[in-house]
Design a protein around this motif. Structure first.
Motif, PDB file in Angstrom:
ATOM      1  N   ARG A 246      -8.019  -6.489 162.491  1.00 53.93           N
ATOM      2  CA  ARG A 246      -7.990  -7.029 161.128  1.00 53.93           C
ATOM      3  C   ARG A 246      -6.928  -8.114 161.011  1.00 53.93           C
ATOM      4  NH1 ARG A 246     -11.304  -3.619 157.498  1.00 53.93           N
ATOM      5  NH2 ARG A 246     -10.146  -4.583 155.799  1.00 53.93           N
ATOM      6  N   LYS A 247      -7.004  -8.854 159.904  1.00 55.53           N
ATOM      7  CA  LYS A 247      -6.040  -9.943 159.703  1.00 55.53           C
ATOM      8  C   LYS A 247      -4.832  -9.491 158.876  1.00 55.53           C
ATOM      9  CE  LYS A 247      -8.172 -14.064 160.951  1.00 55.53           C
ATOM     10  NZ  LYS A 247      -9.225 -13.427 161.708  1.00 55.53           N
ATOM     11  N   GLU A 248      -5.027  -8.443 158.045  1.00 51.78           N
ATOM     12  CA  GLU A 248      -3.963  -8.054 157.112  1.00 51.78           C
ATOM     13  C   GLU A 248      -2.691  -7.641 157.843  1.00 51.78           C
ATOM     14  OE1 GLU A 248      -7.143  -6.867 157.159  1.00 51.78           O
ATOM     15  OE2 GLU A 248      -7.531  -5.753 155.304  1.00 51.78           O
ATOM     16  N   ASN A 274      -0.238  -7.781 167.616  1.00 56.80           N
ATOM     17  CA  ASN A 274      -0.317  -9.174 167.159  1.00 56.80           C
ATOM     18  C   ASN A 274       0.773  -9.449 166.137  1.00 56.80           C
ATOM     19  OD1 ASN A 274      -2.537  -9.683 168.770  1.00 56.80           O
ATOM     20  ND2 ASN A 274      -3.979  -8.938 167.211  1.00 56.80           N
ATOM     21  N   ASN A 276       0.586  -9.615 163.090  1.00 57.75           N
ATOM     22  CA  ASN A 276       0.466  -8.820 161.852  1.00 57.75           C
ATOM     23  C   ASN A 276       0.931  -7.365 162.036  1.00 57.75           C
ATOM     24  OD1 ASN A 276      -1.619  -7.970 163.492  1.00 57.75           O
ATOM     25  ND2 ASN A 276      -3.135  -7.799 161.846  1.00 57.75           N
TER      26      ASN A 276
END
Ligand SMILES: Cc1ncc(C[n+]2csc(CCOP(=O)(O)OP(=O)(O)O)c2C)c(N)n1
Length: 366
Positions: A246-248, A274, A276
């Motif tokens: 996910r990006k969040e 990552n 994030n």
């Protein structure tokens, strides 16, 4: 009811003087006593499999039988060395297990304890381990027989203890310092500063319960939460698994006891996390939620540790003054994987609730 002192002196008379395990609220009145007896050897282990293995080593060294304690949720961690090393059909190494039996059939307990509670006896049976419930001195005769069987047959035996079976024995409270910095003080500030769309995955112990209560009471609606009410030590990997898909911003709120239980995970997070991936370690050097036993986290240089396993940034605070607030800001905008060590004292919120409607929590998380 069982008197912790009488139970310990019974075990000592039967020749047990090596104890290891992972703390549990059901057993705390007994295990807290172990630290205050200098005639025995007591090691608080980081997970239940390690405790079993310490006991196996003790037996190889002394030919004596170790006593290993745990909550029944820890049987999963213990399963491997119990079946692959200690089992009668492998090395036949006898152990006396003392197991806090959360979620026993007919009792009312939290959802995360009910599944394991119902299958605890069956799980032991599958491993060919006999067990008996002990709830008072009248059971000691039966136990005496089982202990002599265990020694002569070289076969593990388990004592099951249900909640509220032990009389009280409290750890002597350490003198409290003046400027106590508690978990709740940090969380109340931190939870209002995170980006609106953050995902927060918090560990078992007081962390999840406090995050849950603070968000509710202070009406904080930033971020969505997944509370790890069980699965101690696995919050960082649940967070990693989420964050890489996910990006969040994904924030793992961990405890020192939980982190140490499966410490190897931080290498996976450091290696694969990552930008994030954000990790918060609430370090109170104790298993506070199950009786306050030390985790021995105090001597660890977490800066070196996290940096060496690949975390890009390490931050640390031990209060919530202006400088700490700036550090929190830097942590939140840093490019992960990064870690914020929050050095806190013991102390929790009065009338602390528990997240209950777990399916609803999971559905709301997305
Ligand atoms: C596998 C497993 N072993 C033991 C427990 C019992 N237990 C629940 S919380 C906890 C202590 C967690 O310590 P920490 O992460 O430092 O959090 P704190 O208690 O200080 O909030 C323990 C041992 C458990 N839930 N699961």
């Amino acid at each position: 009811m069982i008197s912790p002192k009488i139970f310990l002196s019974f075990l000592k008379k039967k020749g047990f003087n090596f104890f290891s395990g992972v703390p549990d609220s059901v057993l705390k009145n007994f295990t807290n006593l172990l630290d205050h007896d200098n005639k025995i050897n007591h090691i608080v282990s980081t997970n239940e499999g390690s405790a079993i293995s310490l006991g196996i080593g003790y037996h190889l060294a002394t030919k004596k039988v170790p006593c290993i304690y745990m909550q029944n949720s820890g049987l999963g961690n213990a399963f491997n060395p119990l079946t692959s090393i200690a089992h009668k059909k492998v090395y036949s190494i006898p152990l006396l297990l003392i197991i806090g039996w959360r979620g026993s059939p007919k009792s009312k307990d939290e959802p995360q304890h009910n599944v394991m509670g119902k299958i605890t006896q069956k799980t032991l049976k599958l491993m060919n381990i006999k067990s008996a419930v002990i709830n008072g001195r009248s059971n000691f005769k039966k136990l005496e027989r089982q202990i002599s069987n265990l020694k002569s047959n070289k076969k593990t035996f388990a004592i099951l203890i249900k909640p509220n079976s032990f009389n009280k024995y409290n750890l002597k409270k350490k003198k409290t310092k003046k400027n106590i910095f508690k978990r709740a003080e940090f969380l109340e500030y931190f939870l209002t500063k995170i980006p609106q769309k953050s995902k927060i995955i918090s560990t078992t112990g007081y962390s999840s319960r406090e995050v849950f209560q603070i968000k509710k009471e202070k009406k904080i609606n930033k971020g969505k939460n997944f509370y790890m009410v069980g699965g101690m030590g696995h919050a960082s990997m649940v967070s990693l698994g989420y964050s890489i898909n996910r990006k969040e911003q994904t924030i793992c709120i961990d405890g020192d006891g939980s982190l140490l239980m499966h410490l190897g995970s931080i290498r996976t997070a450091g290696f694969l996390g990552n930008k994030n991936f954000k990790h918060v370690l609430l370090n109170n050097n104790s298993h506070e939620s199950v009786g306050g036993q030390s985790t021995n986290a105090k001597g660890i240089n977490f800066k070196n540790l996290f940096k060496s396993v690949g975390y890009k940034k390490y931050f640390s605070i031990s209060n919530i003054n202006t400088i700490s607030k700036k550090i929190i800001k830097k942590f939140l905008i840093s490019s992960g994987p990064s870690i914020l060590e929050v050095i806190i004292d013991n102390g929790t919120i009065k009338k602390l609730e528990r997240p209950k409607n777990l399916i609803k929590i999971k559905n709301k998380f997305n």
